[in-house]
Design a protein around this motif. Structure first.
Motif, PDB file in Angstrom:
ATOM      1  N   HIS A   1     -15.677 -19.060  52.201  1.00  0.00           N
ATOM      2  CA  HIS A   1     -14.999 -20.153  52.884  1.00  0.00           C
ATOM      3  C   HIS A   1     -15.536 -21.438  52.276  1.00  0.00           C
ATOM      4  O   HIS A   1     -16.734 -21.514  51.985  1.00  0.00           O
ATOM      5  N   PRO A   2     -14.697 -22.441  52.067  1.00  0.00           N
ATOM      6  CA  PRO A   2     -15.189 -23.662  51.421  1.00  0.00           C
ATOM      7  C   PRO A   2     -16.310 -24.353  52.200  1.00  0.00           C
ATOM      8  O   PRO A   2     -17.087 -25.110  51.634  1.00  0.00           O
ATOM      9  N   SER A   3     -16.416 -24.080  53.503  1.00  0.00           N
ATOM     10  CA  SER A   3     -17.453 -24.727  54.300  1.00  0.00           C
ATOM     11  C   SER A   3     -18.823 -24.125  54.022  1.00  0.00           C
ATOM     12  O   SER A   3     -19.833 -24.767  54.291  1.00  0.00           O
TER      13      SER A   3
ATOM     14  N   GLU B   1     -10.317 -21.821  46.251  1.00  0.00           N
ATOM     15  CA  GLU B   1     -11.332 -22.709  46.796  1.00  0.00           C
ATOM     16  C   GLU B   1     -12.665 -22.416  46.138  1.00  0.00           C
ATOM     17  O   GLU B   1     -13.014 -21.262  45.928  1.00  0.00           O
ATOM     18  N   ARG B   2     -13.391 -23.478  45.830  1.00  0.00           N
ATOM     19  CA  ARG B   2     -14.691 -23.274  45.225  1.00  0.00           C
ATOM     20  C   ARG B   2     -15.659 -22.795  46.291  1.00  0.00           C
ATOM     21  O   ARG B   2     -15.731 -23.362  47.380  1.00  0.00           O
ATOM     22  N   LEU B   3     -16.384 -21.743  45.989  1.00  0.00           N
ATOM     23  CA  LEU B   3     -17.326 -21.213  46.961  1.00  0.00           C
ATOM     24  C   LEU B   3     -18.629 -21.984  46.871  1.00  0.00           C
ATOM     25  O   LEU B   3     -19.183 -22.169  45.791  1.00  0.00           O
ATOM     26  N   SER B   4     -19.113 -22.422  48.033  1.00  0.00           N
ATOM     27  CA  SER B   4     -20.376 -23.151  48.004  1.00  0.00           C
ATOM     28  C   SER B   4     -21.546 -22.180  48.107  1.00  0.00           C
ATOM     29  O   SER B   4     -22.675 -22.556  47.868  1.00  0.00           O
ATOM     30  N   ARG B   5     -21.278 -20.938  48.481  1.00  0.00           N
ATOM     31  CA  ARG B   5     -22.344 -19.934  48.518  1.00  0.00           C
ATOM     32  C   ARG B   5     -21.886 -18.714  47.745  1.00  0.00           C
ATOM     33  O   ARG B   5     -20.717 -18.343  47.785  1.00  0.00           O
ATOM     34  N   LEU B   6     -22.797 -18.122  47.033  1.00  0.00           N
ATOM     35  CA  LEU B   6     -22.409 -17.002  46.176  1.00  0.00           C
ATOM     36  C   LEU B   6     -22.614 -15.651  46.844  1.00  0.00           C
ATOM     37  O   LEU B   6     -21.915 -14.686  46.548  1.00  0.00           O
TER      38      LEU B   6
END
Lengths: 532, 194
Positions: free
Chosen positions: A118-120, A367-372
């Motif tokens: 999720h992007p968040s 969407e770019r993932l902020s966590r991998l």
């Protein structure tokens, strides 16, 4: 996300459209389909020739309890319990929901919050399963071999129980789309084999390798909604898929289904745009395809429907394209839902994730993932890993709008993105809604062509979120007001009652005093009883 | 003669208009103050009293009568101020106090003595409980007004930040939160704002 798009557009060849040659090249980029607008991003379908490979079992599976649009599910298993492949482990809460199934046999390790794609970057309740490697199946759903003889309601219930959602990325529960409404009978079922996002090839490979299952799946859908016509829509950049589907239709001798070849154009894979390309009719704003008698299903979803009905297998795995310049060996992989994304990337030779940007979905809408360290979910149709250096426009700064109007030309919905973005930037959400903010499909065409690197879609996403937030605050304020008014009324009522009681008591006391006087008078033999 | 005719005509018209207006004022009579209601509708209804009035409605009444400025609602912030200024037709005025991030009241239940004082203080009936029983806050109704904190004789009420949930997350404006993601080899992730 549009920041991401900025970065990607250069990679996809927008760099060439910069400068003096821009208007000519842009004209070549703008296509003519059934709908107005659209763009021709560089295809980058490097995995189109790679057959689907099966991913091994990961050491741990993480299953978010909400992988669909709608209400979150509630777990029906306990920590330590042994589960089988295909066993339902979380049930729907509410109507718009889809259950979650165990992707393999194993033990439930935990039910806890875990990061999800999720992007968040926030977490959500997940069921974590440790596979035991036996991969034993739960066979509580019997295969329905002769689906044409079954009642359409039974088929839909099977689809609901199997947790099937739209695998094109929107993850809307499929059974809801397949409800029959006598006011709006479904005339045509369109199989969406467009796959217009650059890089992604999972639907393409599915059509090549599982054409018979997909054609049968389409027939199941047509039976379930009692439709007479079926159209398989494929873009002309996939000639082998067109041939494979035609061959499959000829083999099974389905004459009620046809293959329709469409010119390649982004975003033709978007439901409403595809319907316009195929039927020439527009789905009105705020309405569903059902209202014009059309039902659209994605290739992956259709295959999942076939497996659920004909094989009795709930949705526990999906095909995903792993690509991008950071991936040593890009591939199409069939992965169990819940597999950690680093594990999937490792299958493609990408172990070191430092300096890698990860995109969930395609480059245009993903969407770019902020966590991998997140699991692969039902909506994951693509995983793109990009080196930071490749995204050199990461430093691209938003410049002022030069009113070139390219965004207006390419918008497939016919919006005026530059004006709309102006209102969104200045928090004038009412004006934004007048400019049909909520008709934006977030396809990213406007951000893609913008020569000033304005993250238009990001502005629209921001504005949509703010409108929803304001609406929520307003309804909460209304609730609070009602509660506060009710309290005030109650207090006033209580006070009035108390006052009434007090005056009554006083009156009574006064009465008693008078009575005593009277009785006193009586004893004295006066005989005056009027007062009482 | 002409003058008499003109006077009679105009006088008659004036009388007619007067009768029509008198009837209209009866027929279309509105109970209450419409301006007050419209202002009340844009207030956040926290009933917190930070404006100096005992609730949102009293503040709306005061604003509508012009006795107080349009910028006193702290939780409503700039948005409420602009809406009120727009309704009143007065120039906007900056909100002096910054609104605190959304909070919720929590009762440390093992310390609660069941005195019901907080229940009486809550303007939106968001606290439930009975005398000599533990009290608790209904999270979905709490407006975070802090009015329950003061009356508590044992100080067992905490005001905590409203937990962020995925369902309520929305995109922030472009350029306002570019995140930098750093991943260590162990798969741990660090996110910081650039």
């Amino acid at each position: 996300m549009s920041g991401l798009l900025d970065r990607f557009t250069t990679l996809l060849g927008k760099g060439a459209a910069k400068g003096a040659a821009s208007s000519i090249e842009l004209k070549a980029m703008i296509g003519s389909g059934g709908f107005s607008g659209g763009v021709h991003p560089k295809q980058m379908k490097i995995t189109a020739g790679s057959p689907i490979v099966q991913s091994p079992l990961p050491p741990r599976l993480i299953l978010p309890l909400k992988q669909h649009i709608g209400q979150i599910c509630t777990p029906i298993v306990e920590v330590g319990e042994r589960v089988l492949r295909g066993q339902k482990i979380a049930k729907s809460q509410g109507y718009v929901s889809a259950p979650v199934h165990a992707p393999t046999s194993g033990t439930v390790l935990a039910i806890e919050e875990h990061a999800v794609p999720h992007p968040s970057g926030m977490g959500r309740l997940c069921i974590i399963i440790e596979p035991d490697g036996k991969d034993e199946a739960d066979e509580s759903l019997p295969p329905i071999t002769d689906y044409r003889a079954e009642d359409p309601g039974v088929i839909r219930e099977r689809i609901r129980l199997s947790g099937i959602v739209g695998l094109g990325g929107a993850v809307f529960p499929t059974f809801i789309k397949m409800l029959r409404d006598h006011r709006h009978p479904v005339e045509m079922v369109i199989l969406n084999g467009i796959e217009c996002e650059p890089y992604l090839t999972c639907d393409h490979r599915l059509m090549l390798e599982h054409s018979a299952a997909i054609v049968r799946g389409l027939d199941i859908i047509m039976h379930a909604v009692e439709a007479q016509r079926g159209v398989i829509a494929i873009e002309d950049n996939k000639p082998d898929a067109i041939a494979a589907m035609q061959q499959a239709l000829a083999d099974i001798a389905f004459e009620h289904i046809e293959v329709r070849v469409l010119p390649t154009l982004y975003p033709q894979g978007s439901e409403k745009q595809l319907i316009q390309s195929v039927t020439g009719r527009q789905v009105p704003a705020g309405k569903l395809p059902l209202h014009i008698g059309v039902l659209c299903q994605n290739v992956g979803t259709t295959r999942a429907i076939h497996d659920a009905v004909c094989l009795g297998q709930p949705l526990t795995q999906r095909v995903v394209t792993v690509s991008g310049d950071a991936v040593p060996s890009p591939a199409n992989i069939s992965v169990r839902i819940g597999t950690p994304i680093p594990f999937v990337l490792a299958q493609c030779g990408l172990e070191d994730l430092s300096g890698v940007r990860l995109i969930h979905g395609g480059p245009m809408m993903g969407e770019r993932l902020s966590r991998l360290n997140v699991p692969l979910v039902k909506s994951t149709n693509g995983l793109l890993a990009m080196r930071q250096e490749a995204l050199y426009s990461e430093n691209a700064v938003e410049e002022p709008c030069i009113r070139c109007g390219h965004c207006v030309t390419v918008c497939p919905v016919g919006l005026v993105p530059n004006e709309l973005a102006w209102h969104c930037r200045n928090d004038q959400f009412d004006r934004g809604q007048e400019y049909d903010l909520f008709d934006c499909i977030e396809c990213g065409c406007c951000s893609y062509v913008c020569p000033s690197h304005i993250p238009l879609v990001h502005y629209f996403r921001y504005a949509k979120g703010q409108v929803a937030k304001i609406e929520k605050e307003r309804s909460f304020a209304e609730l609070s007001k009602a509660r506060s008014e009710a309290r005030d009324n109650r207090l006033a009522h209580e006070q009035a009652e108390r006052a009434a009681r007090r005056s009554k008591v006083r009156k009574q006391q006064a009465g008693d005093a008078a009575g005593e006087e009277v009785s006193g008078a009586e004893t004295s033999g006066d005989g005056k009883e009027d007062k009482a | 003669m002409n003058i008499l005719f003109a006077v009679l005509l105009l006088g008659g018209l004036a009388l007619l208009a007067g009768i029509v207006l008198a009837i209209a004022s009866r027929v279309f009579h509105i109970e209450g103050d419409p301006m007050m209601e419209r202002i009340d509708a844009v207030l956040p209804q926290t009933q917190c009293g930070q404006c100096g009035y005992p609730g949102c409605k009293p503040y709306a009444t005061a604003v509508a009568s012009g006795e107080v400025d349009v910028n006193k609602c702290v939780p409503g912030g700039e948005r409420a101020m602009l809406a009120i200024a727009d309704l009143m037709g007065v120039p906007p005025k900056e909100v002096e106090e910054e609104a605190a991030p959304p909070m919720l009241a929590y009762i440390r239940e093992d310390e609660c003595i069941g005195c019901t004082l907080c229940i009486k203080a809550c303007p939106v009936d968001a606290i439930i409980g009975a005398p000599k029983q533990y009290h608790t806050v209904v999270e979905s109704h709490c407006t975070g007004c802090t009015l329950c904190v003061e009356p508590c004789p044992v100080d067992c009420i905490d005001m905590l930040g409203k937990p962020e949930v995925l369902e309520e997350w929305t995109w922030s404006a472009p350029g306002k939160s570019r995140l930098v993601i750093e991943d260590s080899a162990e798969g741990e992730t660090h996110v910081r704002a650039a």
